[in-house]
Design an enzyme around this catalytic site. Structure first.
Site: not given
Ligand code: PEP
Length: 255
Positions: A98, A170
């Site tokens: 992430h 993302e």
């Protein structure tokens, strides 16, 4: 494989009682569709804080759990880290790479590569996040950056292992900012990611690639109708059961 995956990343939010109350509430809402075959085409995942995995485990047959981070060693002098062995019983997925891990905790692609291996070896499906920063996008380096991340993160894996990995695009500039990539921008990148993974693995396959970055009930359907967008990874809007459920409800219309 599910047709769409709707995943919640709770980051460092919610106490154990809050996590239990959320999953119980969501489970009740989902049970109205228990006999609806479409529900089986939807993968519903929650990545809660690791401390809540055990207490949340077994509370819903509709929701799968994932760990927000894992360490690549099995045990030893790694203060503060969590190994797969410790959470294996309570989770099916591991979120890896992430952008907050990459940026705040300075996680490198080499470490991410090791975490993917550890996760696959333990039978957990890795959900690998990649994405460009605003500077990279503005410098027209989006595709270079994504290709670089994919090449390093997937280095050394045979095609059969790459097939088990779920991906999340993302864009860093869209995470928690309220700025979303347009469905067209996201689709363009997802198509590119699919091609790159096919090149790396040497196999032309359909890949599960989720989009993440300020997804909310108001924009989820438009994004999820795009051909190469196979789901959403949701931060802010997943913290509230009403808005997370609203995204699930809209997704059900698409499967
Ligand atoms: C995330 O943290 O993965 C994310 C996409 O957050 P948000 O939905 O808040 O942008």
């Amino acid at each position: 494989m599910k047709d769409l995956i709707i995943a919640a990343n709770w980051k460092m939010n919610k106490t154990i009682p809050e996590c239990i109350s959320f999953i119980s509430d969501l489970d009740i809402r989902l049970s109205q569709w228990e006999l609806n075959p479409k529900l089986k085409k939807l993968g519903i995942l929650i990545f809660p804080p690791a401390i809540s995995l055990h207490p949340m485990n077994g509370r819903s047959k509709f929701i799968s759990l994932g760990c927000q981070n894992i360490y690549f060693e099995e045990s030893g002098a790694y203060t503060g880290e969590i190994s797969v062995k410790m959470i294996r019983e309570y989770t099916e997925y591991a979120l890896i790479g992430h952008s907050e891990r990459r940026e705040i905790f300075k996680e490198t692609d080499k470490e991410i590569n090791k975490k993917i291996k550890t996760s696959l070896d333990a039978g957990l499906a890795p959900l690998l996040c990649i994405g460009e920063t605003l500077d990279e996008r503005e410098a027209d380096k989006t595709f270079d950056r994504l290709a670089e991340q994919l090449r390093s993160d997937l280095s050394g894996f045979p095609p059969i292992e790459i097939e088990k990995i779920i991906f999340a695009y993302e864009p860093v500039w869209a995470i928690g900012t309220g700025r979303t990539a347009t469905p067209e921008q996201a689709q363009e990148v997802h198509a590119f990611i699919t091609e790159e993974i096919n090149k790396i693995s040497g196999r032309e396959n359909k890949r599960m690639i989720l989009y993440g970055g300020s997804v909310k009930p108001e924009n989820s359907k438009e994004l999820l109708t795009k051909k190469d967008i196979n789901g959403a990874l949701i931060g802010g809007a997943s913290l509230n059961v009403e808005s997370f459920f609203a995204i699930i409800e809209k997704s059900l219309e698409l499967v």
